[in-house]
Design an enzyme around this catalytic site. Structure first.
Site, PDB file in Angstrom:
ATOM      1  N   THR A  44       0.868  -1.184   0.000  1.00 39.02           N
ATOM      2  CA  THR A  44       0.000   0.000   0.000  1.00 39.02           C
ATOM      3  C   THR A  44       0.902   1.230   0.000  1.00 39.02           C
ATOM      4  O   THR A  44       2.003   1.183   0.545  1.00 39.02           O
ATOM      5  CB  THR A  44      -0.892  -0.038   1.264  1.00 39.02           C
ATOM      6  OG1 THR A  44      -1.861  -1.061   1.081  1.00 39.02           O
ATOM      7  CG2 THR A  44      -1.596   1.282   1.541  1.00 39.02           C
ATOM      8  N   THR A  64      -1.088   2.274   7.007  1.00 41.17           N
ATOM      9  CA  THR A  64      -1.038   1.023   6.239  1.00 41.17           C
ATOM     10  C   THR A  64      -1.049  -0.137   7.215  1.00 41.17           C
ATOM     11  O   THR A  64      -0.544  -0.005   8.324  1.00 41.17           O
ATOM     12  CB  THR A  64       0.222   0.988   5.343  1.00 41.17           C
ATOM     13  OG1 THR A  64       0.400  -0.357   4.837  1.00 41.17           O
ATOM     14  CG2 THR A  64       1.493   1.374   6.104  1.00 41.17           C
ATOM     15  N   GLY A  65      -1.641  -1.236   6.785  1.00 43.47           N
ATOM     16  CA  GLY A  65      -1.684  -2.397   7.670  1.00 43.47           C
ATOM     17  C   GLY A  65      -3.031  -3.079   7.601  1.00 43.47           C
ATOM     18  O   GLY A  65      -3.723  -3.007   6.579  1.00 43.47           O
TER      19      GLY A  65
HETATM   20  N1  ASP Z   1      -4.550  -1.133   4.789  1.00 40.87           N
HETATM   21  C1  ASP Z   1      -4.716  -1.841   3.539  1.00 40.87           C
HETATM   22  C2  ASP Z   1      -6.064  -2.507   3.533  1.00 40.87           C
HETATM   23  O1  ASP Z   1      -6.450  -3.094   4.523  1.00 40.87           O
HETATM   24  C3  ASP Z   1      -3.661  -2.876   3.307  1.00 40.87           C
HETATM   25  C4  ASP Z   1      -2.239  -2.453   3.546  1.00 40.87           C
HETATM   26  O2  ASP Z   1      -1.991  -1.375   4.050  1.00 40.87           O
HETATM   27  O3  ASP Z   1      -1.339  -3.234   3.189  1.00 40.87           O
HETATM   28  O4  ASP Z   1      -6.721  -2.476   2.524  1.00 40.87           O
END
Ligand code: ASP
Length: 306
Positions: free
Chosen positions: A177, A228-229
């Site tokens: 992301t 992100t996460g």
């Molecule tokens: N936060 C993003 C989601 O849940 C994924 C990520 O940040 O890797 O869509």
């Protein structure tokens, strides 16, 4: 709150202008980390060029995120991860801290630069967030071309979906992301975030990235934040707004650490956050194994890591 869950953090002091970008929290394979860091460095440099020329924080974060969306390494725009049907569905949002205006798109069909469409939602619609076919129709009416899905789906994205489905994993992180936060010379802050979401997600799933307050937040009175996460956890604790608000009483790095520690303690979710505070200071933290990032500040100094 104890922040033992935090695996790394970084800070830079006050600046006239500054930009910090991330290329996603997760567990990126060691041999791919340099590619992710280099991509972040290019994006931060592109955003910094906007700020250096006297441009706005809003234009700078949009530019930086477009560079990352165009880089097939990352899980945003070209290279976005695939849902359980093998399709790309994109989430993105952008926010201006001086006006609290924001725009977002979610579960959007393949378009090359979803962050530019999110910006257009902000600038040219009556709404903050458009979803699915309605978002695609708006984008086309605004002159954005729908992309041929095959031009945006990479072999890596196909392999990741196959691996997730073979393991019967419900879903997994793509670890790519992207997001950016900035403060311009006029004291305005802005944030932007863009993603394909989680590998093997259900069609129609919307994560935190397009949600104002969860994936993206910006307020000149506090800070700009991109997160992100694990999106489901981040939505439940309004992570980006929580982290921005925490800068009222703490520096940007500490605010990122404390909000991620709180999310981990309350939901078990992990991730990362980047912040540009009202005084131009920068901070980031992660509770994952990796999160690529890069920063540029007004004196031309550069920093990056993962
Ligand atoms: N936060 C993003 C989601 O849940 C994924 C990520 O940040 O890797 O869509």
């Amino acid at each position: 709150m104890a922040d033992d869950a935090v695996t790394a953090s970084w800070a830079h002091g006050p600046c006239t202008w500054s930009i910090l970008v991330h290329g996603g929290a997760g567990d990126v394979a060691a041999e791919r980390v340099p590619l992710h860091v280099a991509g972040c460095e290019r994006a931060a440099a592109a955003g910094a060029a906007v700020l250096q020329a006297g441009g706005s924080a809003l234009d700078a974060v949009q530019r930086a995120v477009e560079v990352l969306e165009d880089d097939p390494c990352f899980n945003a725009g070209t290279g976005a991860c695939l849902n359980a049907d093998g399709a790309i569905e994109l989430d993105a949002s952008i926010m201006d801290g001086s006006t609290l205006r924001a725009g977002g798109v979610c579960a959007l069909a393949p378009f090359k630069n979803p962050i530019a469409i999110a910006r257009r939602v902000m600038d040219a619609s009556r709404h903050v967030l458009l979803a699915g076919e309605g978002a695609a129709r708006f984008a086309q009416e605004q002159g954005f071309a729908r992309a041929d899905p095959s031009s945006m789906i990479t072999d890596l994205a196909r392999a990741r979906l196959a691996a997730a489905q073979a393991k019967r994993a419900t879903e997994g992180w793509a670890g790519g992301t992207v997001g950016a936060v900035a403060r311009d010379a006029g004291g305005r802050v802005a944030a932007a975030t863009s993603t394909g979401g989680m590998v093997n997600k259900l069609a129609g799933r919307v994560g935190d990235s397009p949600i104002v307050g969860a994936g993206t937040y910006a307020d000149d009175a506090t800070a700009a934040c991109s997160t992100t996460g694990h999106g489901e956890a981040m939505i439940r604790v309004c992570l980006a707004k929580t982290a921005s608000d925490a800068t009222r009483t703490a520096g940007a790095e500490h605010a990122a650490r404390a909000s991620l520690a709180m999310m981990h303690a309350r939901t078990g979710g992990t991730g990362g956050a980047i912040l540009a505070a009202r005084d131009g200071s920068l901070g980031l933290a992660r509770t994952t194994r990796t999160m690529s990032w890069a920063a540029v500040t007004d004196d031309g100094s550069r920093a990056s890591g993962a």
